[in-house]
Design an enzyme around this catalytic site. Structure first.
Site, short mmCIF file in Angstrom:
data_model
loop_
_atom_site.label_atom_id
_atom_site.label_comp_id
_atom_site.label_asym_id
_atom_site.label_seq_id
_atom_site.Cartn_x
_atom_site.Cartn_y
_atom_site.Cartn_z
N LYS A 35 35.66 68.59 5.23
CA LYS A 35 35.04 69.53 4.30
C LYS A 35 33.65 69.07 3.90
O LYS A 35 32.69 69.85 3.86
CB LYS A 35 35.92 69.68 3.06
CG LYS A 35 35.43 70.69 2.04
CD LYS A 35 36.24 70.63 0.76
CE LYS A 35 37.70 70.94 1.01
NZ LYS A 35 38.50 70.86 -0.25
N CYS A 258 45.09 81.33 -8.55
CA CYS A 258 44.97 81.17 -10.00
C CYS A 258 46.07 81.87 -10.78
O CYS A 258 46.92 81.21 -11.38
CB CYS A 258 43.60 81.66 -10.47
SG CYS A 258 42.22 80.64 -9.91
N LYS A 319 42.70 89.24 -1.86
CA LYS A 319 41.76 90.23 -2.39
C LYS A 319 40.61 90.36 -1.40
O LYS A 319 40.41 89.49 -0.55
CB LYS A 319 41.23 89.79 -3.76
CG LYS A 319 40.41 88.51 -3.73
CD LYS A 319 39.88 88.12 -5.10
CE LYS A 319 38.83 89.08 -5.58
NZ LYS A 319 38.19 88.65 -6.84
#
Length: 429
Positions: A35, A258, A319
């Site tokens: 990363k 979340c 989403k």
């Protein structure tokens, strides 16, 4: 200012890049070497609109490393690591927060400020402050309110700043004001409060939003058996200024990294405190999970069975404008359809690779036309703009399917029916 950001996931990488955009000298630190290599090369390891542009125009003010000692040169240190749900429990797993704070201790001292941004159970900041203050440094809690898909703008121009500090700690407030000087100058509200209130602001906001979404989905369940239209109902009650229309869209429900785990951790923390005040969040959670199976049941009922029926699933991310599939209702629906015997072809503009790591057994099709070419049914479960704007007449020419199940209630039912489709929404007649 010189700033370190510990943890370079969705929250940390965006925060680091945005702090550099505000003019600060920033080092992002993470234990994941791959990363760090991506971020150091100006590439985001996940899809977030606008982030690659910030990483590519950092003007030498932003660097990334795996070496925690790099934090020694900074004065303000943001903790932005994950707080996932504990295995076998609803409680938050704080091992990464604790590890980040303890790794900082040898590199901080008087004049330094450690700032928590991770979402944590109330009481965490006070516990960590006692540890940090032994070095002469101070601690503040500055919860994040960013939305995936809008994380850059939400970080640079949030709708409010919240500082949780020790009573009378003007130094921590002054340092945070210096960090956020540019957005504060534009008039963004700033609330200075105690640790516990700052911690509760974030989880309370998530719990309220989750409750609002599950409320309209509970009404959708009633609408489905009475013939009412939940979308028209939401429009009507949304005109009430005490309620508002946002987050009253019935459908397959909420997901992501979340809301689901935060409402469970909030409920678990209340029980640890000997309170039953948040037991209603258990039903909020259950309503949300029921809507996923409802989508599968609607496909099953309208096809007369799922065994060997070909179903195109449109959407995998939880989403739009994200490749995040953590607790994604869309990916869950795809998996449930397969488990029920359907032959699923799944597509998404950004989330195929992240979904493949979770469900490698699914048949992924990067191109929409490939996914729908031989389908018996289409199922929309992530409301990407390109799905909302599909032309039903054109789609009718590209697929033999004449059933579309709208898991997000984001399509115009009449347009699809006029094009020859059986349109099925959630809570819509």
């Amino acid at each position: 200012m010189r700033i370190s950001v510990i943890g370079c996931g969705y929250l940390g990488a965006v925060h680091a890049a945005c702090m550099a955009e505000l003019g600060h000298d920033v080092v992002g630190i993470d234990v994941d070497a791959a990363k760090v290599a991506d971020l150091a090369a100006g590439r985001s390891p996940f899809f977030e609109p606008g982030l690659d542009d910030l990483l590519g125009s950092r003007h030498g003010r932003l660097r990334f490393t795996t070496d925690i000692a790099a934090a020694a040169d900074a004065r303000v240190h943001f903790i932005a690591v994950g707080t996932p749900q504990q295995a076998g429990s609803d409680a938050a797993d704080l091992r990464y927060v604790d590890a980040a704070v303890h790794s900082l201790l040898p590199h901080i001292g008087p004049g330094h400020l450690v700032v928590g941004k991770s979402t944590v159970p109330v009481g965490t900041a006070a516990r960590l402050a006692a540890i940090v203050e032994q070095t002469g440094a101070e601690l503040a809690w500055n919860p994040e309110f960013l939305r995936e898909g809008f994380a850059v703008s939400d970080t640079l121009t949030p709708d409010r700043f919240v500082y949780g500090v020790r009573p009378g700690d003007s130094i921590a407030t002054e340092l945070l004001d210096e960090v956020y000087a540019t957005p504060l100058a534009s008039g963004i509200p700033r609330i200075v409060t105690d640790f516990a209130t700052a911690e509760l602001v974030k989880v309370s906001a998530n719990a309220f939003l989750a409750t609002k979404i599950s409320f309209i989905n509970a009404i959708a369940e009633i609408a489905e058996v009475t013939g009412a239209d939940v979308t028209t109902l939401a429009d009507a009650i949304g005109h009430d200024t005490r309620i508002g229309r946002r987050f009253l869209n019935a459908g397959v429900g909420f997901g992501g990294g979340c809301l689901p785990k935060d409402i469970r951790a909030f409920r678990a923390r209340a029980r640890e405190l000997g309170l039953e005040s948040l037991t209603f969040l258990e039903e909020v959670d259950q309503i949300n999970l029921r809507r996923r199976q409802r989508v599968v049941d609607l496909v099953d009922a309208n096809l007369g069975g799922l065994t060997d029926r070909r179903v195109a699933v449109l959407g995998l991310a939880f989403k739009p404008e994200s490749d995040d599939v953590r607790d994604s209702p869309a990916l869950d629906v795809a998996g449930r359809l397969v488990a029920a015997g359907a032959l699923v072809r799944a597509t998404d503009p950004e989330a195929i690779e992240t979904a493949r790591r979770v469900h490698p057994e699914l048949d992924y099709r990067p191109e929409l036309d490939d996914a729908i070419a031989e389908a018996d049914a289409l199922v929309v479960v992530t409301e990407w703009r390109q799905y909302r704007e599909l032309d039903p007449v054109t789609i009718a020419q590209r697929t033999p399917a004449r059933l579309i199940v709208d898991g997000r209630n984001c399509l115009d039912p009449q347009r699809w029916r006029d094009a020859g489709f059986t349109y099925v929404g959630l809570g819509r007649p």
